[in-house]
Scaffold this active site. Structure first.
Site: not given
Length: 311
Positions: A44, A179
């Protein structure tokens, strides 16, 4: 003995600025230490940081992404500000501004163009083909630029950065990916596995070191002992539990497998800081400046020995 040094970065939204500022402090003490890193791993916001460092950007240059563009990236339109009326149906933020900021940094660069090896986690929502188990399913995806077949070296850096940072409820799904924090918010052990791969990494375990950098620890707990909770009670906690839980698993695994060749650098928060809390940018900078990094200095002195620290 020369070591295969891994630098790993957790996910954490705007709190990635904390990681950048910690790196700046280390850069002042150990100028050139980033050249001694063999593999940058990230998830991320940590994936964006890893890609930036592998591309040759300095921690200060990457910090600009948070300090100059953070407010615009985590900006809502006027209707969202009036009670967040659409938050149950749509992501909180568009990824358009983030994409524009990333393109300014990376342009059309591909993973194969990077100066260093990377491992970036993401989650593919549809495999699009029959897997080895004979089913079509979602699955983790780790983008890397080691020699492999098939290789990810032709993937654009911007696309990989947006895939790893498509945090559920915060940003939209990007190109069928969500993610990386869904599977490896702390990618340290994944990086070790990549380094040990006999076809690509080709490293020996006793040569691997890992410095894992977090995005801040927020002590949380749930009161009660025998709670009979359903979805509504669990929902507000699930993302945080997932991120903290998988990070803790990787930390445990690395400590057990690597022993003194592993170090975790993280900062304890004194208040709750959300992944999108841009108002806390000054506080993140302050915390990075005040954090005790004496253990990290000892770690560097041992495993980056030919680059002594400045006094």
């Amino acid at each position: 003995m020369s070591y295969f040094n891994i630098l790993s970065f957790d996910g954490g939204g705007i709190r990635g600025l904390l990681s950048c500022k910690l790196l700046e402090r280390l850069d002042r003490l150990y100028p050139g230490y980033l050249e001694k890193v063999s593999l940058f791993a990230g998830t991320s916001t940590g994936g964006i940081l890893a890609l930036g460092l592998a591309a040759g950007l300095t921690p200060s240059e990457i910090a600009e992404l948070y300090q100059k563009d953070g407010v615009k990236i985590f900006s809502k339109n006027i209707w969202d500000k009036i009670g967040d009326i659409d938050r149950f149906y749509y992501a909180d933020y568009s990824n358009t501004t983030l994409e524009e900021a990333l393109r300014k940094k990376f342009g059309d660069m591909r993973l194969g163009d990077l100066k260093k090896k990377v491992l970036i986690s993401s989650f593919r929502l549809d495999s699009g083909s029959v897997t080895k188990m004979g089913v079509r399913s979602w699955k983790p995806k780790f983008f890397q630029n080691f020699e492999d077949d098939p290789s990810d070296s032709d993937q654009k850096v911007v696309d990989v950065a947006l895939r790893t940072s498509a945090a559920p409820t915060y940003f939209p799904v990007y190109q069928g990916f969500a993610d990386g924090g869904l599977v490896a918010n702390n990618p340290s052990m994944c990086a070790v596995a990549q380094a040990l791969d006999k076809k690509t990494g080709k490293q020996k375990l006793n040569r691997i070191t890992v410095l894992s950098i977090g995005t801040g620890v927020q002590p949380k707990f749930v009161t009660g002992f025998n709670e009979n909770w359903g979805f509504l009670q669990w929902a507000p906690h699930l993302i945080t539990i997932m991120m903290d839980g998988v990070s803790g698993v990787a930390d445990f695994q690395c400590r057990q497998v690597l022993g003194p060749r592993y170090l975790r650098l993280d900062v304890l928060f004194q208040r709750d800081i959300g992944l999108d809390n841009v108002d806390e940018i000054p506080y993140l900078v302050e915390l990075a400046d005040l954090e005790d990094i004496s253990d990290t200095r000892k770690f560097f002195s041992k495993y980056y020995a030919d680059n002594p620290p400045k006094k």
